[in-house]
Design a protein around this motif. Structure first.
Motif, PDB file in Angstrom:
ATOM      1  N   ALA B  58       0.844  -1.202   0.000  1.00  0.00           N
ATOM      2  CA  ALA B  58       0.000   0.000   0.000  1.00  0.00           C
ATOM      3  C   ALA B  58       0.877   1.249   0.000  1.00  0.00           C
ATOM      4  CB  ALA B  58      -0.926   0.009   1.213  1.00  0.00           C
ATOM      5  N   LEU B  59       1.913   1.227   0.836  1.00  0.00           N
ATOM      6  CA  LEU B  59       2.745   2.423   0.978  1.00  0.00           C
ATOM      7  C   LEU B  59       3.626   2.654  -0.247  1.00  0.00           C
ATOM      8  CD1 LEU B  59       3.648   2.156   4.753  1.00  0.00           C
ATOM      9  CD2 LEU B  59       2.059   3.736   3.666  1.00  0.00           C
ATOM     10  N   ARG B  60       3.881   1.583  -1.010  1.00  0.00           N
ATOM     11  CA  ARG B  60       4.677   1.766  -2.221  1.00  0.00           C
ATOM     12  C   ARG B  60       3.820   2.145  -3.428  1.00  0.00           C
ATOM     13  NH1 ARG B  60       7.290  -2.726  -0.241  1.00  0.00           N
ATOM     14  NH2 ARG B  60       6.002  -4.068  -1.511  1.00  0.00           N
ATOM     15  N   ASN B  61       2.503   1.953  -3.288  1.00  0.00           N
ATOM     16  CA  ASN B  61       1.579   2.171  -4.393  1.00  0.00           C
ATOM     17  C   ASN B  61       1.480   3.652  -4.755  1.00  0.00           C
ATOM     18  OD1 ASN B  61      -0.715   2.573  -5.905  1.00  0.00           O
ATOM     19  ND2 ASN B  61      -1.828   0.912  -4.909  1.00  0.00           N
ATOM     20  N   ASN B 244      -7.800  -3.476   2.840  1.00  0.00           N
ATOM     21  CA  ASN B 244      -7.951  -3.470   4.302  1.00  0.00           C
ATOM     22  C   ASN B 244      -6.824  -2.686   4.959  1.00  0.00           C
ATOM     23  OD1 ASN B 244     -10.092  -5.091   3.825  1.00  0.00           O
ATOM     24  ND2 ASN B 244      -9.160  -6.964   4.593  1.00  0.00           N
ATOM     25  N   ALA B 245      -5.614  -2.835   4.412  1.00  0.00           N
ATOM     26  CA  ALA B 245      -4.472  -2.118   4.981  1.00  0.00           C
ATOM     27  C   ALA B 245      -4.675  -0.619   4.832  1.00  0.00           C
ATOM     28  CB  ALA B 245      -3.182  -2.563   4.293  1.00  0.00           C
ATOM     29  N   ILE B 246      -5.097  -0.196   3.623  1.00  0.00           N
ATOM     30  CA  ILE B 246      -5.308   1.230   3.401  1.00  0.00           C
ATOM     31  C   ILE B 246      -6.422   1.755   4.302  1.00  0.00           C
ATOM     32  CG2 ILE B 246      -6.117   2.889   1.680  1.00  0.00           C
ATOM     33  CD1 ILE B 246      -4.601   1.205  -0.404  1.00  0.00           C
ATOM     34  N   SER B 247      -7.503   0.964   4.409  1.00  0.00           N
ATOM     35  CA  SER B 247      -8.606   1.361   5.297  1.00  0.00           C
ATOM     36  C   SER B 247      -8.125   1.512   6.725  1.00  0.00           C
ATOM     37  CB  SER B 247      -9.717   0.312   5.251  1.00  0.00           C
ATOM     38  OG  SER B 247     -10.204   0.187   3.948  1.00  0.00           O
ATOM     39  N   THR B 248      -7.281   0.564   7.160  1.00  0.00           N
ATOM     40  CA  THR B 248      -6.781   0.623   8.534  1.00  0.00           C
ATOM     41  C   THR B 248      -5.951   1.889   8.747  1.00  0.00           C
ATOM     42  OG1 THR B 248      -6.715  -1.769   8.537  1.00  0.00           O
ATOM     43  CG2 THR B 248      -5.521  -0.659  10.294  1.00  0.00           C
ATOM     44  N   ILE B 249      -5.149   2.239   7.729  1.00  0.00           N
ATOM     45  CA  ILE B 249      -4.360   3.473   7.854  1.00  0.00           C
ATOM     46  C   ILE B 249      -5.290   4.668   8.037  1.00  0.00           C
ATOM     47  CG2 ILE B 249      -2.774   5.021   6.637  1.00  0.00           C
ATOM     48  CD1 ILE B 249      -1.597   2.520   5.258  1.00  0.00           C
ATOM     49  N   LEU B 256      -6.391   8.870  15.746  1.00  0.00           N
ATOM     50  CA  LEU B 256      -5.375   9.770  16.298  1.00  0.00           C
ATOM     51  C   LEU B 256      -5.962  11.163  16.524  1.00  0.00           C
ATOM     52  CD1 LEU B 256      -2.259  10.058  16.875  1.00  0.00           C
ATOM     53  CD2 LEU B 256      -2.129  11.064  14.607  1.00  0.00           C
ATOM     54  N   PHE B 257      -6.646  11.675  15.482  1.00  0.00           N
ATOM     55  CA  PHE B 257      -7.155  13.034  15.605  1.00  0.00           C
ATOM     56  C   PHE B 257      -8.297  13.148  16.605  1.00  0.00           C
ATOM     57  CE2 PHE B 257      -4.403  13.935  12.193  1.00  0.00           C
ATOM     58  CZ  PHE B 257      -4.198  15.305  12.224  1.00  0.00           C
ATOM     59  N   VAL B 258      -9.183  12.137  16.655  1.00  0.00           N
ATOM     60  CA  VAL B 258     -10.249  12.178  17.654  1.00  0.00           C
ATOM     61  C   VAL B 258      -9.632  12.183  19.038  1.00  0.00           C
ATOM     62  CG1 VAL B 258     -12.290  11.056  18.584  1.00  0.00           C
ATOM     63  CG2 VAL B 258     -11.790  10.849  16.176  1.00  0.00           C
TER      64      VAL B 258
ATOM     65  N   LEU C 146     -16.832   6.563   7.020  1.00  0.00           N
ATOM     66  CA  LEU C 146     -18.047   5.780   6.820  1.00  0.00           C
ATOM     67  C   LEU C 146     -17.856   4.712   5.750  1.00  0.00           C
ATOM     68  CD1 LEU C 146     -20.937   5.361   7.562  1.00  0.00           C
ATOM     69  CD2 LEU C 146     -21.603   7.114   5.944  1.00  0.00           C
ATOM     70  N   LEU C 147     -17.119   5.084   4.711  1.00  0.00           N
ATOM     71  CA  LEU C 147     -16.874   4.149   3.616  1.00  0.00           C
ATOM     72  C   LEU C 147     -16.147   2.906   4.131  1.00  0.00           C
ATOM     73  CD1 LEU C 147     -17.312   4.270   0.565  1.00  0.00           C
ATOM     74  CD2 LEU C 147     -14.989   5.120   0.358  1.00  0.00           C
ATOM     75  N   VAL C 148     -15.145   3.153   4.963  1.00  0.00           N
ATOM     76  CA  VAL C 148     -14.360   2.049   5.512  1.00  0.00           C
ATOM     77  C   VAL C 148     -15.237   1.181   6.414  1.00  0.00           C
ATOM     78  CG1 VAL C 148     -12.465   1.491   7.053  1.00  0.00           C
ATOM     79  CG2 VAL C 148     -12.185   3.284   5.351  1.00  0.00           C
ATOM     80  N   ARG C 149     -16.092   1.837   7.193  1.00  0.00           N
ATOM     81  CA  ARG C 149     -16.931   1.057   8.093  1.00  0.00           C
ATOM     82  C   ARG C 149     -17.957   0.243   7.311  1.00  0.00           C
ATOM     83  NH1 ARG C 149     -19.640   3.410  12.516  1.00  0.00           N
ATOM     84  NH2 ARG C 149     -20.068   5.359  11.456  1.00  0.00           N
TER      85      ARG C 149
END
Lengths: 342, 270, 315
Positions: B58-61, B244-249, B256-258, C146-149
């Motif tokens: 993902a990070l190399r993409n 899934n990896a990108i979504s997790t990032i 983090l921001f919340v 939301l998209l991810v969820r």
């Protein structure tokens, strides 16, 4: 202190945000999952041009964004009937691809076509057919009939994806009903409407994501393009592309330059570039369709060129290229379509 | 409320289990998604082993890089503009005698929260199409920044206003008593006290911009694919655990921001 | 809340001075809200006015509008020329799509309330230190993509997804249960998307609950059930209404969740509107549909204002 940190972070972000230096830019708007990254890389290197690529999922989506004006794109890749509309609407630049150095490579079959006779506006991108694929691990019966879509056997009910494309579905229904394309005749429209309403409960989804749908096991049958079927078969060998006896739809996508494109010269270079046989082969290698450029097959693996999706078996119906329907028929199509999906 | 009975009288039967169910409903799907981003198999649903490889790919993409870059340009710009505007507006609407039109102004600020996103999206699309068609104006990525700024303002405004309302005015008056100019009083007294509110507002503005899909999808022009649009495009292709990896990032950035916003707000409460 | 309420605590002479200073500053301060108002005015309100205008124009054949007055968009919302005999007939297609979205939004709101109220109450009755963590836990999904969820839900419920694989593996079922691309999937997705929108406002209302009133109720021999229905719920009414509104409005216009989880078989308002700007190529109709949705939202807001009039709301 935190101020310095902020400054450092924003400087880093800005540096990263500045695009790499290039002689120029080219903004391409093409169908999703359709453009070989290697092709773009090669073009960028060869001409030192920075290319951006965005995707759309239907001719109509592309058309509405382009018609809104000043879209910022230079290149679009419309299908046959859409090219005709766009030329009539004055949306395309007359770039004379036929007279370009690589114009000589255009397959004679695709030179004098109804949508751009003599190739004054567009270069061939890819062509193919639209029918449907079946996972033959899960269904053993005869698949070469449109009845699979419109009057499916019980085991396929609720296991079908159709393209979210009003024209394709309408034309398929017309073939199944045995009536002409774009017919404004009330009796035949009624017949089509009845066929669709009867078939709809058997359909699980309306979606363009055909490869995902059939390879993830979401459906057993999906309406599909031949190249997508080829790619699906690479994942699940039992997926078979059908050649329905009632007839099959042919289509061709074409590289066109938008009128008023900011990067006109680069766009012309790109049209010429895709007509070189080795580059056309790159396009086909990725998306899985034939390309309409003579001499490109020798750059392609034989296994691909001879596959049942690319070279139809003997006795298969001849692909039919359907010109755009007149506006009053389009309006009725849209009504039937909304009614179908309410 | 210090009576020993107080806990007892607050109880309602079954409420605890429902609260736990709520948490499970909210967290189990994303946790599974996160776990499967570590799956070494290339099929999304079959677990084969643990790997960080999908994060690597993902990070190399390069498409991911472009999307991340666009997202950051848009989110950071929208956050800065909206936070500045929201801070000024909050001061202009609390540190004043009630003025005619104050209620209307308050409504305008909060309008983006009341309008369903799809309506804002098509309205913004029509607007930019109109000015592009009529005046030949196209701000490029500025279109998206402006569209995002509009809905970021109310999110930044809320915590800043809340902070201003909670603030003890005595200090500001004292400063005025000591002949500080209004600007000096603002800079030395109000602003430092306001910083937690501003930070919290900026964090919220950043997240809503970072995550926006609907409006971005309709307004985005060439080369303006953001991370949510990138994910949308990926969902529609044969999926690999890379998505899934990108979504997790993305989720981790939001978390983090919340958390930052939350911790600042908590420090403020103390 | 305002400067006026604080003045009495100041020495009288200073108060006089302050009143003048504040007054002088007030004029200038007012202008500070200008940038925000201008940005929202130009890029938020003006576009809404433009779609009002667009909705009364004729559609251009391939997208966009023609500058010709027409009420076709509104007329077509309910009436269409019959395909087969050309008479203008009542066509409920769009109405059915609106009603479906409305139904989904109502069910989502009710389930969110049933799950959210106990959760919020439970949170509000924790010791203060614990409460903060609960708020953080509910807030994180609220602000997550939301998209991810939605993708996560899809991942779990598809035919070859986790639930079906697990059930098949355990031998509970021998054929996968179809969940994805059904109404169930849409409902689940909406619920999952908007649950935090219900819990947070309920919590902030319940947190301010005066528990002495509950104690008083028990002193008067009320049962737990009576306390809940006669004391707690009436007292938290503003929170309940705010929560319902925050769930109902976005659920009504939800776009991406139904699109992904519903598989496009049944359209919802959000898809329908977006479609008019894409493959439908009828912008005026899309604008009219958006405004009709907006009208529905305004009705909901009207009820909200009427039910909470007199009370000042704080986020």
């Amino acid at each position: 202190m935190s101020g310095k940190l902020m400054a450092a972070v924003s400087a880093a972000v800005l540096l990263w945000a500045v695009p790499a230096l290039a002689d120029g830019e080219l903004h391409i708007y093409n169908w999703g999952d359709y453009t070989n990254p290697k092709l773009i890389e090669k073009f960028e290197k060869q001409y030192n041009v920075k290319v951006t690529l965005d995707d759309y999922d239907s001719n109509e989506t592309m058309l509405s964004k382009v018609r809104a004006g000043n879209s910022g794109y230079d290149i679009v890749v419309p299908s046959d009937y859409t090219v005709k509309i766009m030329i009539e609407e004055g949306l395309l630049e007359k770039t004379e691809p036929n007279a370009m150095p690589n114009g000589k490579n255009i397959d004679p079959r695709f030179l004098n076509i109804y949508w751009d006779s003599g190739r004054h506006y567009t270069a061939p991108w890819q062509f193919g057919t639209t029918a449907f694929s079946v996972n033959t691990d899960k269904f053993k019966g005869d698949i070469n009939t449109l009845a699979i879509l419109f009057n499916p056997p019980d085991e396929l009910k609720g296991q079908i994806n159709v393209l979210d494309d009003v024209n394709t579905v309408m034309h398929a229904a017309e073939r199944y009903a045995g009536v002409p394309r774009c017919g404004a005749d009330k009796a035949s429209l009624k017949k089509i409407n009845d066929i669709l309403m009867a078939a709809k409960p058997s359909w699980k989804t309306f979606s363009y994501d055909t490869i995902t749908k059939i390879t993830s096991g979401d459906v057993i049958v999906t309406e599909q393009w031949n190249g997508a079927a080829y790619r699906s078969r690479q994942k699940i060998p039992a997926i078979k592309y059908a050649y329905p006896k009632e007839g099959i739809e042919g289509w061709m996508d074409n590289v066109a330059v938008l009128k008023g494109a900011k990067n006109l010269e680069n766009a012309k270079l790109f049209q010429d570039f895709v007509m070189a046989p080795e580059n056309a082969a790159l396009i086909s290698e990725y998306a899985g369709y034939d390309n309409g450029i003579a001499g490109s097959h020798k750059f392609l693996p034989a296994e691909f060129a001879n596959s049942p999706e690319i070279s139809p078996p003997a006795g298969s119906p001849t692909p039919e290229f359907v010109p755009p329907c007149p506006p009053d028929v389009v309006e009725i199509y849209n009504k039937i379509w909304t009614n179908l999906r309410k | 409320m210090a009576e020993p009975r107080s806990i007892d009288i607050k109880e309602q039967p079954g409420f605890r289990s429902i609260a736990v169910i709520c948490l499970l409903v909210l967290y189990v799907p994303v946790l599974i998604l996160m776990i499967f981003s570590l799956n070494s198999g290339s099929l999304v649903t079959h677990w084969e082993g643990v790997t960080l490889g999908w994060y690597g790919s993902a990070l190399r993409n390069e498409e991911f890089h472009n999307a991340a870059r666009n997202t950051l340009i848009i989110s950071i710009s929208a956050t800065i503009i909206s936070t500045v505007c929201a801070t000024l507006a909050a001061i202009g609407m609390t540190r004043v005698k009630p003025w005619r039109g104050l209620a209307a102004a308050f409504m305008v600020i909060n309008l983006p929260l009341m309008v369903p996103e799809i309506i804002t999206a098509v309205a913004t699309l029509s607007f930019f199409a109109l000015i592009a068609g009529t005046f030949g104006l196209n701000f490029g990525i500025g279109n998206l920044i402006l569209a995002h700024t509009v809905f970021c303002i109310p999110f930044a405004y809320m915590p800043i206003r809340a902070r201003l309302e909670d603030m003890d005015l005595t200090l500001e008056y004292a400063a005025a008593d000591l002949y500080a100019t209004p600007w000096k009083a603002f800079k030395r007294i109000t602003l430092p006290l306001l910083v937690p509110g501003i930070m919290s507002g900026a964090a919220l503005a950043f997240i809503v911009s970072f995550d926006d899909f609907t409006i971005t999808q309709l307004v985005a022009g060439p080369g303006q694919t953001t991370l949510p649009l990138y994910i949308w495009n990926q969902i529609r292709r044969p999926m690999t655990p890379e998505i899934n990896a990108i979504s997790t990032i993305l989720l981790l950035v939001s978390i983090l921001f919340v958390s930052v916003s939350f911790l600042i707000a908590r420090r403020r409460a103390k | 809340m305002t400067t006026a309420t604080l003045s009495p605590t100041m020495p009288s002479k200073a108060a006089l001075f302050e009143a003048q200073a504040v007054k002088a500053g007030a004029r200038r301060n007012r202008l500070l809200s200008l940038p925000a108002l201008l940005i929202i005015g130009i890029f938020g309100v003006l576009p809404l006015l433009i779609i009002c205008v667009y909705s009364f124009l004729a559609a251009a054949p391939y997208g966009g509008v023609q500058w010709r007055f027409s009420t076709d968009a509104y007329l077509n919302f309910l009436f269409q020329r019959d395909i087969f005999d050309d008479t203008l007939q009542f066509t409920p297609d769009f109405l059915i799509i609106y009603l479906r979205s409305f139904l989904f939004a109502v069910v989502t709101t009710i389930i969110c309330l049933l799950l959210g109220f106990p959760t919020a109450y439970f949170m509000a009755t924790r010791p203060p230190a614990q409460r903060n963590w609960w708020v953080l836990l509910i807030t994180i999904p609220f602000w997550s993509n939301l998209l991810v969820r939605t993708l996560a839900i899809m991942f779990i419920i598809r035919d070859e997804g986790l639930i079906n694989n697990a059930l098949l593996g355990l031998g509970v079922i021998d054929k996968p249960i179809t969940m994805l691309y059904t109404n169930f999937a849409i409902q689940l997705g909406l619920l999952y998307a908007f649950l935090p929108f219900m819990v947070l406002p309920l919590y902030s209302s319940l947190e301010k609950l005066d528990f002495r009133l509950i104690e008083a109720a028990y002193d008067l021999y009320a049962t737990r059930r009576q306390v809940l229905w006669r004391v707690i719920i009436p007292l938290s009414k503003p929170g309940i209404i705010a929560g319902c509104l925050l769930v109902f409005i976005p659920a009504l216009g939800a776009y991406v969740t139904p699109l992904i989880l519903g598989g496009g078989v049944h359209l919802m308002i959000g898809d329908l509107i977006a479609q008019q700007f894409g493959s439908g190529r009828n912008w005026p109709l899309g604008c009219a549909q958006a405004l009709i949705l907006m009208a529905a939202v305004l009705v909901a807001l009207f009820f909200y204002v009427r039910n909470t009039s007199g009370k000042v709301q704080h986020g």
